[in-house]
Motif scaffolding. Structure first.
Motif, PDB file in Angstrom:
ATOM      1  N   GLU A  93      89.011 -18.813 -49.716  1.00 40.87           N
ATOM      2  CA  GLU A  93      89.345 -20.200 -49.395  1.00 40.87           C
ATOM      3  C   GLU A  93      88.655 -21.168 -50.346  1.00 40.87           C
ATOM      4  OE1 GLU A  93      91.552 -21.373 -47.267  1.00 40.87           O
ATOM      5  OE2 GLU A  93      92.102 -19.319 -46.765  1.00 40.87           O
ATOM      6  N   GLU A  94      87.425 -20.854 -50.681  1.00 42.39           N
ATOM      7  CA  GLU A  94      86.677 -21.709 -51.610  1.00 42.39           C
ATOM      8  C   GLU A  94      87.314 -21.692 -53.001  1.00 42.39           C
ATOM      9  OE1 GLU A  94      82.246 -21.681 -53.653  1.00 42.39           O
ATOM     10  OE2 GLU A  94      82.449 -20.954 -51.596  1.00 42.39           O
ATOM     11  N   ILE A  95      87.721 -20.505 -53.446  1.00 40.42           N
ATOM     12  CA  ILE A  95      88.363 -20.369 -54.752  1.00 40.42           C
ATOM     13  C   ILE A  95      89.683 -21.142 -54.775  1.00 40.42           C
ATOM     14  CG2 ILE A  95      89.441 -18.745 -56.359  1.00 40.42           C
ATOM     15  CD1 ILE A  95      87.429 -16.640 -55.204  1.00 40.42           C
ATOM     16  N   LEU A  96      90.454 -21.036 -53.691  1.00 40.10           N
ATOM     17  CA  LEU A  96      91.737 -21.731 -53.619  1.00 40.10           C
ATOM     18  C   LEU A  96      91.548 -23.242 -53.660  1.00 40.10           C
ATOM     19  CD1 LEU A  96      93.651 -19.612 -50.933  1.00 40.10           C
ATOM     20  CD2 LEU A  96      93.790 -19.456 -53.424  1.00 40.10           C
ATOM     21  N   GLU A  97      90.511 -23.736 -52.997  1.00 42.41           N
ATOM     22  CA  GLU A  97      90.220 -25.181 -53.031  1.00 42.41           C
ATOM     23  C   GLU A  97      89.898 -25.627 -54.447  1.00 42.41           C
ATOM     24  OE1 GLU A  97      87.238 -26.363 -50.259  1.00 42.41           O
ATOM     25  OE2 GLU A  97      88.322 -25.606 -48.509  1.00 42.41           O
ATOM     26  N   GLN A  98      89.068 -24.846 -55.134  1.00 40.49           N
ATOM     27  CA  GLN A  98      88.727 -25.171 -56.523  1.00 40.49           C
ATOM     28  C   GLN A  98      89.980 -25.150 -57.403  1.00 40.49           C
ATOM     29  OE1 GLN A  98      85.479 -22.780 -58.142  1.00 40.49           O
ATOM     30  NE2 GLN A  98      84.579 -22.595 -56.114  1.00 40.49           N
ATOM     31  N   ALA A  99      90.813 -24.128 -57.191  1.00 42.98           N
ATOM     32  CA  ALA A  99      92.030 -23.981 -57.995  1.00 42.98           C
ATOM     33  C   ALA A  99      92.973 -25.163 -57.793  1.00 42.98           C
ATOM     34  CB  ALA A  99      92.735 -22.670 -57.632  1.00 42.98           C
ATOM     35  N   ASP A 100      93.153 -25.570 -56.557  1.00 41.40           N
ATOM     36  CA  ASP A 100      94.057 -26.692 -56.260  1.00 41.40           C
ATOM     37  C   ASP A 100      93.519 -28.001 -56.852  1.00 41.40           C
ATOM     38  OD1 ASP A 100      95.748 -24.971 -54.974  1.00 41.40           O
ATOM     39  OD2 ASP A 100      95.052 -25.461 -52.960  1.00 41.40           O
ATOM     40  N   TYR A 101      92.203 -28.158 -56.800  1.00 39.39           N
ATOM     41  CA  TYR A 101      91.599 -29.365 -57.390  1.00 39.39           C
ATOM     42  C   TYR A 101      91.846 -29.400 -58.898  1.00 39.39           C
ATOM     43  CZ  TYR A 101      88.097 -32.589 -59.159  1.00 39.39           C
ATOM     44  OH  TYR A 101      87.472 -33.627 -59.825  1.00 39.39           O
ATOM     45  N   LEU A 102      91.624 -28.263 -59.575  1.00 42.48           N
ATOM     46  CA  LEU A 102      91.833 -28.199 -61.024  1.00 42.48           C
ATOM     47  C   LEU A 102      93.302 -28.403 -61.385  1.00 42.48           C
ATOM     48  CD1 LEU A 102      89.481 -25.196 -61.933  1.00 42.48           C
ATOM     49  CD2 LEU A 102      89.128 -27.617 -62.495  1.00 42.48           C
ATOM     50  N   TYR A 103      94.198 -27.863 -60.555  1.00 45.05           N
ATOM     51  CA  TYR A 103      95.630 -28.031 -60.818  1.00 45.05           C
ATOM     52  C   TYR A 103      96.034 -29.499 -60.704  1.00 45.05           C
ATOM     53  CZ  TYR A 103     100.684 -27.440 -60.526  1.00 45.05           C
ATOM     54  OH  TYR A 103     102.030 -27.541 -60.749  1.00 45.05           O
ATOM     55  N   GLU A 104      95.582 -30.139 -59.645  1.00 45.02           N
ATOM     56  CA  GLU A 104      95.903 -31.560 -59.453  1.00 45.02           C
ATOM     57  C   GLU A 104      95.286 -32.430 -60.538  1.00 45.02           C
ATOM     58  OE1 GLU A 104      97.999 -32.842 -57.317  1.00 45.02           O
ATOM     59  OE2 GLU A 104      98.438 -30.855 -56.484  1.00 45.02           O
ATOM     60  N   SER A 105      94.182 -31.971 -61.108  1.00 46.51           N
ATOM     61  CA  SER A 105      93.500 -32.736 -62.165  1.00 46.51           C
ATOM     62  C   SER A 105      94.078 -32.455 -63.548  1.00 46.51           C
ATOM     63  CB  SER A 105      91.999 -32.396 -62.174  1.00 46.51           C
ATOM     64  OG  SER A 105      91.425 -32.663 -60.914  1.00 46.51           O
ATOM     65  N   GLY A 106      95.033 -31.525 -63.626  1.00 47.39           N
ATOM     66  CA  GLY A 106      95.641 -31.197 -64.908  1.00 47.39           C
ATOM     67  C   GLY A 106      94.748 -30.363 -65.809  1.00 47.39           C
ATOM     68  N   THR A 152      94.422 -27.343 -66.957  1.00 45.44           N
ATOM     69  CA  THR A 152      95.180 -26.094 -67.075  1.00 45.44           C
ATOM     70  C   THR A 152      94.323 -24.915 -67.521  1.00 45.44           C
ATOM     71  OG1 THR A 152      97.126 -27.404 -67.656  1.00 45.44           O
ATOM     72  CG2 THR A 152      97.228 -25.058 -68.128  1.00 45.44           C
ATOM     73  N   GLU A 153      93.554 -25.093 -68.576  1.00 49.56           N
ATOM     74  CA  GLU A 153      92.764 -23.971 -69.115  1.00 49.56           C
ATOM     75  C   GLU A 153      91.597 -23.602 -68.218  1.00 49.56           C
ATOM     76  OE1 GLU A 153      93.201 -24.242 -73.880  1.00 49.56           O
ATOM     77  OE2 GLU A 153      92.614 -26.114 -72.896  1.00 49.56           O
ATOM     78  N   LYS A 154      90.944 -24.584 -67.620  1.00 52.89           N
ATOM     79  CA  LYS A 154      89.852 -24.297 -66.683  1.00 52.89           C
ATOM     80  C   LYS A 154      90.380 -23.546 -65.463  1.00 52.89           C
ATOM     81  CE  LYS A 154      86.749 -28.154 -67.807  1.00 52.89           C
ATOM     82  NZ  LYS A 154      86.103 -29.386 -67.276  1.00 52.89           N
ATOM     83  N   LEU A 155      91.551 -23.944 -65.012  1.00 56.18           N
ATOM     84  CA  LEU A 155      92.173 -23.280 -63.866  1.00 56.18           C
ATOM     85  C   LEU A 155      92.462 -21.818 -64.190  1.00 56.18           C
ATOM     86  CD1 LEU A 155      93.558 -23.231 -61.105  1.00 56.18           C
ATOM     87  CD2 LEU A 155      95.603 -24.149 -62.196  1.00 56.18           C
ATOM     88  N   TYR A 156      93.008 -21.574 -65.366  1.00 56.06           N
ATOM     89  CA  TYR A 156      93.324 -20.194 -65.767  1.00 56.06           C
ATOM     90  C   TYR A 156      92.052 -19.354 -65.856  1.00 56.06           C
ATOM     91  CZ  TYR A 156      94.963 -16.240 -68.513  1.00 56.06           C
ATOM     92  OH  TYR A 156      95.247 -14.964 -68.951  1.00 56.06           O
ATOM     93  N   ARG A 157      90.998 -19.912 -66.446  1.00 63.87           N
ATOM     94  CA  ARG A 157      89.731 -19.169 -66.570  1.00 63.87           C
ATOM     95  C   ARG A 157      89.149 -18.838 -65.207  1.00 63.87           C
ATOM     96  NH1 ARG A 157      88.768 -22.750 -70.974  1.00 63.87           N
ATOM     97  NH2 ARG A 157      87.405 -24.071 -69.674  1.00 63.87           N
ATOM     98  N   LEU A 158      89.298 -19.758 -64.257  1.00 58.82           N
ATOM     99  CA  LEU A 158      88.807 -19.502 -62.893  1.00 58.82           C
ATOM    100  C   LEU A 158      89.572 -18.354 -62.252  1.00 58.82           C
ATOM    101  CD1 LEU A 158      87.275 -20.261 -60.220  1.00 58.82           C
ATOM    102  CD2 LEU A 158      89.198 -21.811 -59.751  1.00 58.82           C
ATOM    103  N   LEU A 159      90.893 -18.413 -62.298  1.00 58.79           N
ATOM    104  CA  LEU A 159      91.714 -17.462 -61.553  1.00 58.79           C
ATOM    105  C   LEU A 159      91.812 -16.089 -62.211  1.00 58.79           C
ATOM    106  CD1 LEU A 159      94.615 -19.795 -60.373  1.00 58.79           C
ATOM    107  CD2 LEU A 159      92.688 -18.949 -59.033  1.00 58.79           C
ATOM    108  N   ILE A 160      91.736 -16.028 -63.529  1.00 59.52           N
ATOM    109  CA  ILE A 160      91.889 -14.737 -64.206  1.00 59.52           C
ATOM    110  C   ILE A 160      90.745 -13.797 -63.837  1.00 59.52           C
ATOM    111  CG2 ILE A 160      90.610 -15.258 -66.322  1.00 59.52           C
ATOM    112  CD1 ILE A 160      93.968 -13.338 -66.017  1.00 59.52           C
ATOM    113  N   SER A 161      89.625 -14.342 -63.384  1.00 58.86           N
ATOM    114  CA  SER A 161      88.502 -13.515 -62.947  1.00 58.86           C
ATOM    115  C   SER A 161      88.834 -12.729 -61.681  1.00 58.86           C
ATOM    116  CB  SER A 161      87.266 -14.390 -62.673  1.00 58.86           C
ATOM    117  OG  SER A 161      86.926 -15.141 -63.810  1.00 58.86           O
ATOM    118  N   TYR A 162      89.876 -13.168 -60.985  1.00 60.16           N
ATOM    119  CA  TYR A 162      90.255 -12.529 -59.715  1.00 60.16           C
ATOM    120  C   TYR A 162      91.637 -11.882 -59.823  1.00 60.16           C
ATOM    121  CZ  TYR A 162      86.423 -15.527 -58.278  1.00 60.16           C
ATOM    122  OH  TYR A 162      85.201 -16.138 -58.183  1.00 60.16           O
ATOM    123  N   LYS A 163      91.977 -11.415 -61.019  1.00 63.32           N
ATOM    124  CA  LYS A 163      93.319 -10.858 -61.231  1.00 63.32           C
ATOM    125  C   LYS A 163      93.562  -9.572 -60.440  1.00 63.32           C
ATOM    126  CE  LYS A 163      92.108  -8.375 -65.475  1.00 63.32           C
ATOM    127  NZ  LYS A 163      92.431  -8.220 -66.913  1.00 63.32           N
TER     128      LYS A 163
END
Length: 314
Positions: free
Chosen positions: A84-97, A99-110
Motif C-alpha cells: 500500500e505504501e509503494i502504491l501511494e508513492q507510485a500514484d504520487y509520482l505518476y500524478e507529478s509527471g 516518469t523515470e522516478k516512477l519506473y525506478r521505484l516500481l522496477i524494483s518490485y518486478k
C-alpha cells in the motif's frame, strides 16, 4: 487450563479421557511404587519423568506453533502495508509527471505477485518507452516487458479493470512490431478488454477514451489495410467517426478535461466529419491544456499546428 484443554489434540490419550486439575494425581495424590500413575479414569504405565518431559515438549511445540501463526499473520499484514505504501508513492509520482522516478521505484518490485503493482509497472514501462529520448531498441524492449507485466497483473486479478485496460494497451503497442496481420487480429482482443474494463468500472474515463481511439483507428484505416483485412478475416474490425465521437464525449462527461489527448481527438474527429466550428473549439482546449507531461507538450504543439493550418485555409 486453556492450554491444558487445547493440548488434548497433541497427547495420545485414551478414548473418553477427560483432563482436569488433578492431571498427574493418583487416588491419594501420590505416585505408587510400581510407577503406575492414574490420569482421571485411565492409567499411564512407565517412567513418570519421561511422561513429564513428553508433556512439556508437547506444550512447547504447541506454543511454538501458536507463535509461528502470530508471526506469519503479522508478516502478511506488514507485507500488505508495504505494498500500500509503494502504491501511494507510485500514484504520487505518476500524478507529478515523474516518469523515470516512477519506473525506478516500481522496477524494483518486478517479481511482485500484486496485480495493482504490476499494472502500474506496465504503465510506467510504457511511459518510458514513449519518451522521445528513448532509443528504438530500448523502446521495443520496454514495450514487450510492459505486456508481460500487464499479462501477469491480469492473471493475478481478472476483476481489475486497470489490468484489462493496460493489457489491451500493451497488446496494441506490441502490434507495431508484429506486422499488419497480427495487429488486425489483436484488434478483437483489444476491444474485448477495453469493453471489460468499462464494464468493471464505468466511471473510468481513460477506458472509455481508449474505446474511442479504437473506433477512430478503424474509421480512418487506409483502403489498402481494409483490403488486407478483408482477405484475412471474414468480418474485419470496423467503426465510424461518429462512434468514436460518442466515446470521446462520454469520457468528457465522466471526467471533464481529464486528458489532453481526448480534447485533441475530439477536435481531429470533428475535422474528419467537416465540422470545423466544433473542431476549433476542442483543438483550442487541447492547446491551452496545462502541460504536466511530455505527451501534453506534444499535444499542445499538434493542436496549435492544426489550428494554424485551419486558420490559413479559412
Amino acid at each position: 487450563m486453556a492450554l491444558v484443554a487445547r493440548l488434548c489434540h497433541f497427547l495420545p490419550l485414551g478414548r473418553g479421557t477427560v483432563l482436569g486439575p488433578r492431571l498427574l494425581m493418583g487416588a491419594s495424590g501420590s505416585r505408587g511404587r510400581c510407577g503406575l500413575w492414574r490420569l482421571r479414569g485411565f492409567e499411564v504405565i512407565g517412567n513418570p519423568g519421561t511422561f513429564k518431559r513428553g508433556l512439556l515438549f508437547s506444550a512447547l511445540s504447541y506454543l511454538g506453533f501458536e507463535t509461528y501463526q502470530v508471526i506469519s499473520q503479522a508478516a502478511v499484514v506488514h507485507a500488505t502495508a508495504k505494498v500500500e505504501e509503494i502504491l501511494e508513492q507510485a500514484d504520487y509520482l505518476y500524478e507529478s509527471g515523474e516518469t523515470e522516478k516512477l519506473y525506478r521505484l516500481l522496477i524494483s518490485y518486478k517479481e511482485s505477485e500484486d496485480a495493482e503493482l504490476l499494472w502500474r509497472l506496465a504503465r510506467a514501462s510504457r511511459d518510458i518507452a514513449q519518451l522521445s529520448r528513448t532509443s528504438e531498441e530500448e523502446k521495443k524492449r520496454l514495450v514487450y516487458e510492459a505486456l508481460e507485466y500487464a499479462k501477469r497483473a491480469l492473471e493475478k486479478n481478472e476483476s481489475s479493470f486497470a489490468a484489462h485496460k493496460w493489457y489491451a494497451i500493451c497488446i496494441s503497442d506490441v502490434g507495431d512490431y508484429e506486422g499488419i496481420k497480427v495487429k488486425i487480429a489483436n484488434a478483437y482482443i483489444i476491444k474485448e478488454h477495453f469493453e471489460k474494463a468499462i464494464e468493471l468500472n464505468p466511471k473510468d474515463a481513460t477506458s472509455i477514451h481508449l474505446m474511442g481511439i479504437w473506433c477512430y483507428t478503424f474509421a480512418e484505416m487506409p483502403w489498402y489495410q481494409r483490403k488486407i483485412a478483408k482477405m484475412l478475416f471474414a468480418t474485419p474490425p470496423n467503426s465510424t467517426y461518429e462512434e468514436a465521437l460518442s466515446y470521446f464525449h462520454r469520457a468528457e462527461q465522466v471526467d471533464p478535461n481529464f486528458y489532453s489527448k481526448n480534447l485533441l481527438l475530439l477536435g481531429k474527429t470533428y475535422l474528419k466529419i467537416q465540422n470545423k466550428k466544433l473542431a476549433a473549439f476542442w483543438l483550442l482546449k487541447a492547446k491551452d491544456y496545462p502541460a504536466h507531461t511530455e505527451e501534453d507538450k506534444q499535444i499542445q504543439t499538434e493542436a496549435a499546428q492544426l489550428l494554424t493550418s485551419f486558420s490559413v485555409k479559412n
